[in-house]
Scaffold this motif. Structure first.
Motif, short mmCIF file in Angstrom:
data_model
loop_
_atom_site.label_atom_id
_atom_site.label_comp_id
_atom_site.label_asym_id
_atom_site.label_seq_id
_atom_site.Cartn_x
_atom_site.Cartn_y
_atom_site.Cartn_z
N LEU A 130 1.23 -1.40 -0.04
CA LEU A 130 0.07 -0.08 -0.46
C LEU A 130 0.58 1.26 0.08
N THR A 131 1.95 0.94 0.82
CA THR A 131 2.62 2.18 0.70
C THR A 131 3.75 2.31 -0.32
N VAL A 132 4.02 1.39 -0.89
CA VAL A 132 4.67 1.93 -2.43
C VAL A 132 3.43 2.75 -3.46
N TYR A 133 2.67 1.73 -2.74
CA TYR A 133 1.43 2.16 -4.16
C TYR A 133 1.07 3.92 -3.97
N PHE A 134 0.55 3.77 -3.01
CA PHE A 134 0.24 5.94 -3.01
C PHE A 134 1.08 6.24 -2.81
N LEU A 135 2.90 5.55 -3.03
CA LEU A 135 3.94 6.92 -3.25
C LEU A 135 4.23 7.20 -4.54
N CYS A 136 3.76 6.39 -5.09
CA CYS A 136 4.23 6.49 -7.02
C CYS A 136 3.03 7.10 -6.96
N VAL A 137 1.75 7.06 -6.75
CA VAL A 137 0.24 7.68 -6.81
C VAL A 137 0.94 9.28 -6.69
N LEU A 138 1.28 9.56 -5.48
CA LEU A 138 1.86 11.15 -5.35
C LEU A 138 3.04 11.16 -6.15
N PHE A 151 4.54 9.93 -9.29
CA PHE A 151 4.18 10.10 -10.34
C PHE A 151 2.67 11.08 -11.45
N ARG A 152 2.44 11.93 -9.90
CA ARG A 152 0.40 12.22 -10.13
C ARG A 152 0.09 11.65 -11.34
N VAL A 153 -0.43 10.23 -10.93
CA VAL A 153 -1.46 9.50 -11.82
C VAL A 153 -2.30 9.71 -10.64
N PRO A 154 -3.73 9.10 -11.65
CA PRO A 154 -4.69 8.37 -10.93
C PRO A 154 -4.92 7.35 -10.17
N TRP A 183 -2.64 1.91 -13.34
CA TRP A 183 -2.31 0.49 -13.22
C TRP A 183 -0.72 0.78 -13.11
N TRP A 184 -0.06 1.92 -13.23
CA TRP A 184 1.42 2.16 -12.82
C TRP A 184 1.15 1.78 -12.14
N PRO A 185 1.06 2.41 -11.04
CA PRO A 185 1.85 2.24 -9.18
C PRO A 185 1.37 0.89 -9.16
N TRP A 186 0.49 0.66 -8.97
CA TRP A 186 0.15 -1.05 -9.09
C TRP A 186 1.02 -1.69 -9.94
#
Length: 107
Positions: free
Chosen positions: A26-34, A36-39, A43-46
């Motif tokens: 979850l931490t990696v997922y949300f860090l990637c969302v923040l 890379f500024r993706v919604p 699927w990129w953070p996933w």
């Protein structure tokens, strides 16, 4: 080196391995969302979580080879499923919400 980092995290937190998989996924997922500024529906953070999880499991497998004479396939699959479960749910719910919002938006 990865094993040493994992041992430090386990020792410092006292959190069981499976719970750490969920939390770190979850931490990696949300860090990637923040970062890379993706919604949330992207699927990129996933995919980043999947990539890091596969690196983690490869490290585990390399460490297991001399000790166990093989790779613990069941544990690898379980760890990967646990790590990706919550990010998968978030992506799917976000995609459904976006599609619904698009469908209900005035034209």
């Amino acid at each position: 080196m990865i094993e040493a980092i994992k041992d430090i995290i386990r020792g410092a937190t006292g959190i069981p391995d499976q719970a750490l998989h969920v939390l770190l996924g979850l931490t990696v997922y949300f860090l990637c969302v923040l970062i890379f500024r993706v919604p949330l529906r992207s699927w990129w953070p996933w995919l980043a979580v999947l990539a890091l999880q596969l690196i983690n499991e490869a490290s585990d497998a390399i460490g297991d080879l001399p000790r166990r004479n093989g790779i613990e396939v069941r544990g690898t699959i379980l760890d990967t499923a646990i790590t990706l479960l919550v990010p998968t749910i978030i992506v799917l719910v976000a995609k459904l919400a976006f599609m619904r919002a698009q469908r209900l938006a005035p034209r």
